[in-house]
Design a protein around this motif. Structure first.
Motif, PDB file in Angstrom:
ATOM      1  N   ASN A  77       0.914  -1.222   0.060  1.00  0.00           N
ATOM      2  CA  ASN A  77       0.066  -0.002  -0.056  1.00  0.00           C
ATOM      3  C   ASN A  77       0.814   1.089  -0.030  1.00  0.00           C
ATOM      4  O   ASN A  77       0.348   2.208  -0.055  1.00  0.00           O
ATOM      5  CB  ASN A  77      -0.941  -0.141   1.347  1.00  0.00           C
ATOM      6  CG  ASN A  77      -1.982  -1.077   0.975  1.00  0.00           C
ATOM      7  OD1 ASN A  77      -2.771  -1.377   0.039  1.00  0.00           O
ATOM      8  ND2 ASN A  77      -2.225  -1.882   2.046  1.00  0.00           N
ATOM      9  N   LYS A  78       2.277   1.172   0.105  1.00  0.00           N
ATOM     10  CA  LYS A  78       3.026   2.338   0.038  1.00  0.00           C
ATOM     11  C   LYS A  78       3.236   2.543  -1.369  1.00  0.00           C
ATOM     12  O   LYS A  78       4.071   3.782  -1.743  1.00  0.00           O
ATOM     13  CB  LYS A  78       4.109   2.079   1.003  1.00  0.00           C
ATOM     14  CG  LYS A  78       4.079   2.103   2.429  1.00  0.00           C
ATOM     15  CD  LYS A  78       5.310   2.171   3.210  1.00  0.00           C
ATOM     16  CE  LYS A  78       4.812   2.235   4.841  1.00  0.00           C
ATOM     17  NZ  LYS A  78       5.935   2.674   5.605  1.00  0.00           N
ATOM     18  N   ILE A  79       2.933   1.686  -2.390  1.00  0.00           N
ATOM     19  CA  ILE A  79       3.074   2.087  -3.767  1.00  0.00           C
ATOM     20  C   ILE A  79       1.953   2.661  -4.062  1.00  0.00           C
ATOM     21  O   ILE A  79       0.648   2.407  -3.883  1.00  0.00           O
ATOM     22  CB  ILE A  79       3.472   0.789  -4.447  1.00  0.00           C
ATOM     23  CG1 ILE A  79       4.250  -0.122  -3.966  1.00  0.00           C
ATOM     24  CG2 ILE A  79       3.338   1.032  -6.083  1.00  0.00           C
ATOM     25  CD1 ILE A  79       5.819   0.629  -4.088  1.00  0.00           C
ATOM     26  N   LYS A  80       1.899   3.751  -5.017  1.00  0.00           N
ATOM     27  CA  LYS A  80       0.782   4.330  -5.645  1.00  0.00           C
ATOM     28  C   LYS A  80       0.557   3.577  -7.038  1.00  0.00           C
ATOM     29  O   LYS A  80       1.100   3.619  -7.859  1.00  0.00           O
ATOM     30  CB  LYS A  80       1.011   5.611  -5.923  1.00  0.00           C
ATOM     31  CG  LYS A  80       1.538   6.752  -4.652  1.00  0.00           C
ATOM     32  CD  LYS A  80       1.747   8.252  -4.874  1.00  0.00           C
ATOM     33  CE  LYS A  80       1.934   8.840  -3.681  1.00  0.00           C
ATOM     34  NZ  LYS A  80       2.801  10.025  -4.077  1.00  0.00           N
ATOM     35  N   TRP A  81      -0.644   2.886  -6.743  1.00  0.00           N
ATOM     36  CA  TRP A  81      -1.269   2.029  -7.817  1.00  0.00           C
ATOM     37  C   TRP A  81      -2.417   2.895  -8.564  1.00  0.00           C
ATOM     38  O   TRP A  81      -3.262   3.430  -7.882  1.00  0.00           O
ATOM     39  CB  TRP A  81      -1.944   0.906  -7.441  1.00  0.00           C
ATOM     40  CG  TRP A  81      -0.866  -0.117  -6.625  1.00  0.00           C
ATOM     41  CD1 TRP A  81      -0.521  -0.187  -5.311  1.00  0.00           C
ATOM     42  CD2 TRP A  81       0.219  -0.873  -7.157  1.00  0.00           C
ATOM     43  NE1 TRP A  81       0.362  -0.892  -4.897  1.00  0.00           N
ATOM     44  CE2 TRP A  81       0.961  -1.587  -5.914  1.00  0.00           C
ATOM     45  CE3 TRP A  81       0.808  -0.871  -8.443  1.00  0.00           C
ATOM     46  CZ2 TRP A  81       2.125  -2.332  -6.228  1.00  0.00           C
ATOM     47  CZ3 TRP A  81       2.003  -2.050  -8.505  1.00  0.00           C
ATOM     48  CH2 TRP A  81       2.573  -2.555  -7.257  1.00  0.00           C
ATOM     49  N   ASP A  82      -2.442   2.984  -9.748  1.00  0.00           N
ATOM     50  CA  ASP A  82      -3.630   3.438 -10.344  1.00  0.00           C
ATOM     51  C   ASP A  82      -4.791   2.580 -10.356  1.00  0.00           C
ATOM     52  O   ASP A  82      -5.813   3.026 -10.479  1.00  0.00           O
ATOM     53  CB  ASP A  82      -3.434   3.792 -12.087  1.00  0.00           C
ATOM     54  CG  ASP A  82      -2.524   5.005 -12.260  1.00  0.00           C
ATOM     55  OD1 ASP A  82      -2.289   5.888 -11.144  1.00  0.00           O
ATOM     56  OD2 ASP A  82      -1.920   4.982 -13.110  1.00  0.00           O
ATOM     57  N   SER A  83      -4.430   1.303 -10.318  1.00  0.00           N
ATOM     58  CA  SER A  83      -5.681   0.115  -9.982  1.00  0.00           C
ATOM     59  C   SER A  83      -5.064  -0.844  -9.417  1.00  0.00           C
ATOM     60  O   SER A  83      -3.789  -1.192  -9.315  1.00  0.00           O
ATOM     61  CB  SER A  83      -6.083  -0.280 -11.374  1.00  0.00           C
ATOM     62  OG  SER A  83      -5.355  -0.954 -12.139  1.00  0.00           O
TER      63      SER A  83
END
Length: 124
Positions: A77-83
């Motif tokens: 969750n520390k990664i910014k995912w678009d989806s």
């Protein structure tokens, strides 16, 4: 090895070597963390094939990254995912291809993390 072949063919006297070539992504990440590497540096890396500032969550690179991070107990969750990478429609095809033996050449040390993480998410 291919790079060294081409360097030799071109008459280059240098050799490229890496202690990580025979490691899986997970083994390399565990090594990095065991030798004092900071998880924050991993969160700042970009491996996505997409063109947005975030990880798209819908490419093979994003899938490999999320599997590696989760398997190594890092916070995805520390990664910014678009989806959400675990909702990517290709996952079922990927899993089926593994079950069919299409990735056997990768060896179990590269397949086991996929199975472990996908099982944890109820996808296996």
């Amino acid at each position: 090895q291919v790079l060294n072949y081409h360097l030799g063919f071109l008459g280059n006297k240098y050799k490229v070597d890496s202690p990580f070539w025979n490691m899986s992504r997970e083994e390399a990440l565990f090594w990095y963390l065991e030798h004092g590497g900071k998880p924050e540096a991993i969160y700042d890396t970009m491996s996505c094939y997409g063109v947005t500032p975030n990880h798209c969550g819908k490419c093979k690179s994003c899938l490999k990254k999320v599997i590696t991070l989760e398997y190594c107990d890092l916070d995805i969750n520390k990664i910014k995912w678009d989806s959400d990478p675990f909702k990517w429609e290709y996952i079922s095809t990927y899993i089926q291809r593994i079950k069919n033996g299409e990735y056997n050449s990768y060896g179990q040390k590269r397949i086991n993390p996929v199975i472990t993480v996908m099982t944890k998410h109820g996808l296996w």
